[in-house]
Scaffold this active site. Structure first.
Site, PDB file in Angstrom:
ATOM      1  N   LYS A 152     -27.277  86.293 -95.415  1.00 58.88           N
ATOM      2  CA  LYS A 152     -26.391  85.629 -94.463  1.00 58.88           C
ATOM      3  C   LYS A 152     -25.550  86.659 -93.720  1.00 58.88           C
ATOM      4  CE  LYS A 152     -22.488  83.988 -93.868  1.00 58.88           C
ATOM      5  NZ  LYS A 152     -22.219  84.252 -92.448  1.00 58.88           N
ATOM      6  N   GLY A 205     -17.254  92.112 -97.535  1.00 63.29           N
ATOM      7  CA  GLY A 205     -16.362  91.545 -96.522  1.00 63.29           C
ATOM      8  C   GLY A 205     -14.918  91.801 -96.895  1.00 63.29           C
ATOM      9  N   SER A 206     -14.043  90.952 -96.417  1.00 66.76           N
ATOM     10  CA  SER A 206     -12.614  91.161 -96.630  1.00 66.76           C
ATOM     11  C   SER A 206     -12.223  90.795 -98.063  1.00 66.76           C
ATOM     12  CB  SER A 206     -11.831  90.293 -95.653  1.00 66.76           C
ATOM     13  OG  SER A 206     -12.123  88.934 -95.895  1.00 66.76           O
ATOM     14  N   VAL A 209     -11.502  86.877 -98.424  1.00 63.04           N
ATOM     15  CA  VAL A 209     -12.673  86.009 -98.616  1.00 63.04           C
ATOM     16  C   VAL A 209     -13.364  86.357 -99.940  1.00 63.04           C
ATOM     17  CG1 VAL A 209     -14.902  85.286 -97.679  1.00 63.04           C
ATOM     18  CG2 VAL A 209     -12.973  85.635 -96.137  1.00 63.04           C
ATOM     19  N   GLY A 210     -13.376  87.638-100.281  1.00 60.62           N
ATOM     20  CA  GLY A 210     -14.004  88.062-101.535  1.00 60.62           C
ATOM     21  C   GLY A 210     -13.394  87.371-102.745  1.00 60.62           C
ATOM     22  N   GLU A 227     -17.916  93.987-102.403  1.00 59.74           N
ATOM     23  CA  GLU A 227     -17.570  95.223-101.686  1.00 59.74           C
ATOM     24  C   GLU A 227     -16.542  94.811-100.649  1.00 59.74           C
ATOM     25  OE1 GLU A 227     -18.442  98.145-102.427  1.00 59.74           O
ATOM     26  OE2 GLU A 227     -20.363  98.042-103.459  1.00 59.74           O
ATOM     27  N   CYS A 261     -15.101 100.105 -93.742  1.00 57.19           N
ATOM     28  CA  CYS A 261     -14.360  99.906 -94.997  1.00 57.19           C
ATOM     29  C   CYS A 261     -13.930 101.235 -95.598  1.00 57.19           C
ATOM     30  CB  CYS A 261     -15.213  99.130 -95.985  1.00 57.19           C
ATOM     31  SG  CYS A 261     -16.826  99.875 -96.242  1.00 57.19           S
ATOM     32  N   GLU A 354      -5.062  96.936 -94.235  1.00 58.25           N
ATOM     33  CA  GLU A 354      -6.297  97.429 -93.623  1.00 58.25           C
ATOM     34  C   GLU A 354      -6.289  96.995 -92.161  1.00 58.25           C
ATOM     35  OE1 GLU A 354     -10.097  95.585 -94.650  1.00 58.25           O
ATOM     36  OE2 GLU A 354     -10.994  97.577 -94.786  1.00 58.25           O
TER      37      GLU A 354
HETATM   38  P1  NAD Z   1     -15.132  88.480 -93.799  1.00 57.42           P
HETATM   39  O1  NAD Z   1     -14.644  88.476 -95.199  1.00 57.42           O
HETATM   40  O2  NAD Z   1     -14.414  87.675 -92.799  1.00 57.42           O
HETATM   41  O3  NAD Z   1     -16.663  87.991 -93.738  1.00 57.42           O
HETATM   42  C1  NAD Z   1     -17.679  88.621 -94.493  1.00 57.42           C
HETATM   43  C2  NAD Z   1     -18.851  87.667 -94.628  1.00 57.42           C
HETATM   44  O4  NAD Z   1     -18.438  86.553 -95.420  1.00 57.42           O
HETATM   45  C3  NAD Z   1     -19.355  87.075 -93.314  1.00 57.42           C
HETATM   46  O5  NAD Z   1     -20.754  86.913 -93.367  1.00 57.42           O
HETATM   47  C4  NAD Z   1     -18.681  85.718 -93.293  1.00 57.42           C
HETATM   48  O6  NAD Z   1     -19.371  84.784 -92.507  1.00 57.42           O
HETATM   49  C5  NAD Z   1     -18.719  85.330 -94.756  1.00 57.42           C
HETATM   50  N1  NAD Z   1     -17.722  84.338 -95.171  1.00 57.42           N
HETATM   51  C6  NAD Z   1     -16.543  84.043 -94.581  1.00 57.42           C
HETATM   52  N2  NAD Z   1     -15.929  83.042 -95.252  1.00 57.42           N
HETATM   53  C7  NAD Z   1     -16.745  82.717 -96.304  1.00 57.42           C
HETATM   54  C8  NAD Z   1     -16.653  81.767 -97.348  1.00 57.42           C
HETATM   55  N3  NAD Z   1     -15.624  80.950 -97.468  1.00 57.42           N
HETATM   56  N4  NAD Z   1     -17.665  81.721 -98.242  1.00 57.42           N
HETATM   57  C9  NAD Z   1     -18.729  82.566 -98.148  1.00 57.42           C
HETATM   58  N5  NAD Z   1     -18.867  83.465 -97.171  1.00 57.42           N
HETATM   59  C10 NAD Z   1     -17.877  83.549 -96.245  1.00 57.42           C
HETATM   60  O7  NAD Z   1     -15.206  90.020 -93.398  1.00 57.42           O
HETATM   61  P2  NAD Z   1     -15.573  90.642 -91.973  1.00 57.42           P
HETATM   62  O8  NAD Z   1     -14.402  90.454 -91.087  1.00 57.42           O
HETATM   63  O9  NAD Z   1     -16.930  90.189 -91.544  1.00 57.42           O
HETATM   64  O10 NAD Z   1     -15.735  92.184 -92.358  1.00 57.42           O
HETATM   65  C11 NAD Z   1     -14.691  93.066 -92.429  1.00 57.42           C
HETATM   66  C12 NAD Z   1     -14.263  93.320 -93.860  1.00 57.42           C
HETATM   67  O11 NAD Z   1     -15.386  93.754 -94.636  1.00 57.42           O
HETATM   68  C13 NAD Z   1     -13.241  94.420 -93.991  1.00 57.42           C
HETATM   69  O12 NAD Z   1     -12.236  94.053 -94.896  1.00 57.42           O
HETATM   70  C14 NAD Z   1     -14.052  95.576 -94.539  1.00 57.42           C
HETATM   71  O13 NAD Z   1     -13.291  96.537 -95.235  1.00 57.42           O
HETATM   72  C15 NAD Z   1     -15.013  94.883 -95.400  1.00 57.42           C
HETATM   73  N6  NAD Z   1     -16.182  95.739 -95.676  1.00 57.42           N
HETATM   74  C16 NAD Z   1     -16.353  96.274 -96.933  1.00 57.42           C
HETATM   75  C17 NAD Z   1     -17.427  97.123 -97.187  1.00 57.42           C
HETATM   76  C18 NAD Z   1     -17.634  97.742 -98.543  1.00 57.42           C
HETATM   77  O14 NAD Z   1     -18.751  98.162 -98.811  1.00 57.42           O
HETATM   78  N7  NAD Z   1     -16.628  97.804 -99.406  1.00 57.42           N
HETATM   79  C19 NAD Z   1     -18.313  97.412 -96.167  1.00 57.42           C
HETATM   80  C20 NAD Z   1     -18.110  96.860 -94.906  1.00 57.42           C
HETATM   81  C21 NAD Z   1     -17.042  96.016 -94.688  1.00 57.42           C
END
Ligand code: NAD
Length: 454
Positions: A152, A205-206, A209-210, A227, A261, A354
């Site tokens: 996804k 992701g963030s 949300v994580g 991550e 990230c 961040e």
């Molecule tokens: P986000 O958390 O908004 O979204 C990440 C993913 O999760 C997207 O596909 C989104 O559609 C999905 N998502 C959103 N809400 C959800 C829910 N309720 N249930 C399941 N999935 C859901 O993050 P973003 O804005 O896309 O990315 C930026 C963030 O990602 C930053 O915080 C960055 O540091 C982090 N990031 C971390 C790494 C790592 O390896 N540690 C790598 C890249 C990005």
């Protein structure tokens, strides 16, 4: 439906239908149906299929890179590296099926052996900042270990994942082994978390949300890898090669317009060399080439969306100490100049949150202990760098910093041969490296008694 916009010129490049609950459930169903046959593919054949997938990605490298330039505003140089990374990671894990060996453990009364059993369907949830590599880091080891995958992508950047799904079929992977589903996070992503047929969620992701994903997975004791975000420190000591450290510092944070990230968004500078370092840094920052991502010479492109740029600029309000800024194009597109803040106190908002844009906070420090304490004064712990010519200090500080990926006299973070992941709120579990496939398996122990009637 999500309308997709080229971040470098604000032009609409297309639209994608969003998968709802039903479409996502159907994709999970197809992946679940494909799993038993995929798990039963002979190791050498699964390896061959993964190598063929890698070669197919390679044959479409320019096309995939072009998608990322248009859809995510990545520079062409970065986008080529990203598509090549998917190829390389697939090649690397194509060695897994023939090597995923268990153990034979000495026990009394019989023989004891362990197996690495695949989990079933794995949900790989990807953010918008590196759509291709992050998809690859999840799906390659998961497939190699005998799982099927529902991929996804983020709503803003779905095109490369959809194309990867097609290329997998072209390479000969059976239908259902990779299902790419473009949709909203709270709908399609959440379905992966809550659907009982998904055995593991691999989320990038963030942190916000994580945490929700982790709580959702807890309901079913579902396996989860996280991550998440970062606020990594780049620590420059007075005994460093200052010219090199200053020359490297801008791209350690402004690469991908700071939407990384691992961005070294806190620049910790030893007080005795602060003035000299800032002069060198200004020269380096003002020469960063920001512009058309299609131009091979460009080092930094635009931010992903207008809303995200607004959010990043929101950190530069009254009272924020801007030391100096680089250049950025005028006109359409979500441009922002590289920005250096300083001096900043370690507890300031810009040194804690961040920002995820081209903004770095310079924080002066007194001595080694002070540097380590400041570096660790964050809820995150993903990456970091240490610049010093003293090897003892380099190792002491590397051991002292609470982060998963550190580099000395360089800014390397993600190398697919080595484990990648975060301490503290930067994540849970590790991706990449030799052990990643095991995170997509359950260890099964089998004891065979050798005692009995003769
Ligand atoms: P986000 O958390 O908004 O979204 C990440 C993913 O999760 C997207 O596909 C989104 O559609 C999905 N998502 C959103 N809400 C959800 C829910 N309720 N249930 C399941 N999935 C859901 O993050 P973003 O804005 O896309 O990315 C930026 C963030 O990602 C930053 O915080 C960055 O540091 C982090 N990031 C971390 C790494 C790592 O390896 N540690 C790598 C890249 C990005």
């Amino acid at each position: 439906m999500t309308v997709l916009v080229d971040p470098s010129n604000a032009e609409v490049i297309g639209s994608v239908a969003d998968a709802g609950e039903e479409e996502t459930a159907a994709a999970i169903g197809r992946a679940a149906a494909a799993w038993p046959a995929w798990a039963a593919v002979a190791p050498a054949d699964r390896a061959r299929l993964l190598r063929r997938f890698a070669e197919t990605v390679d044959a479409h490298l320019e096309e995939l890179a072009g998608i990322e330039v248009r859809n995510a505003g990545h520079t062409i140089g970065n986008a080529r590296w990203e598509a090549g990374n998917v190829r390389d990671v697939l090649h690397y894990y194509s060695a897994t099926p023939e090597r995923l060996a268990g153990r034979q453990i000495p026990v009394p009364g019989g023989v004891d052996i362990t197996f690495h059993e695949p989990l079933g369907v794995v949900g790989v949830i990807v953010p918008w900042n590196f759509p291709l590599p992050i998809a690859g880091w999840g799906l390659a080891p998961a497939l190699a270990a005998g799982n099927t995958v529902v991929l996804k992508p983020a709503a803003w950047t779905p095109l490369s994942a959809l194309r990867l799904g097609e290329l997998a079929l072209e390479a000969g992977l059976p239908r259902g082994v990779i299902e790419a589903v473009a949709g909203a996070g709270p709908v399609a992503g959440w379905r992966l978390v809550t659907d009982h047929r998904v055995a593991k969620v691999c989320f990038t992701g963030s942190a916000e949300v994580g945490k929700k994903v982790m709580a959702g997975c807890a309901e079913q004791v579902k396996r989860v890898t996280l991550e998440l975000g970062g606020k990594s420190a780049n620590v420059v000591f007075s005994d460093a090669d200052l010219e090199r450290a200053a020359a490297a510092a801008p791209m350690a944070v402004f690469d991908n317009a700071g939407q990384d990230c691992c961005a070294r968004s806190r620049l910790l500078v030893h007080k005795p060399v602060l003035e000299r370092f800032m002069a060198l840094l200004e020269r380096a920052v003002t020469s960063v080439v920001v512009g058309d991502p299609r131009d091979e010479a460009t080092q930094m492109g635009p931010l992903i969306t207008e809303a995200h740029r607004r959010r990043v600029e929101g950190y530069l309000g009254d009272g924020t100490p801007v030391a100096f800024r680089g250049q950025a194009p005028e006109g359409p597109g979500w441009w922002m100049a590289p920005t250096v803040l300083g001096p900043v106190a370690p507890s300031d908002r810009v040194a804690q949150e961040e920002i995820f844009g081209p903004v770095v906070a310079v924080i002066p420090f007194d001595d080694e202990a002070d540097a380590v304490a400041i570096a660790n004064g964050s809820r995150f712990g993903l990456s970091g760098s240490i610049w010093t010519e003293n090897v003892g200090r380099a190792l002491r500080v590397a051991r002292g910093i609470e982060a998963g990926n550190l580099s000395v006299n360089s800014h390397s973070s993600v190398r697919y041969w080595t484990p990648f992941g975060g301490f503290k709120q930067s994540g849970l579990g590790r991706e990449l490296g030799p052990d990643a496939p095991e995170a997509f398996t359950e260890t099964k122990n089998v004891f065979i008694s050798t005692e009995g009637t003769r």
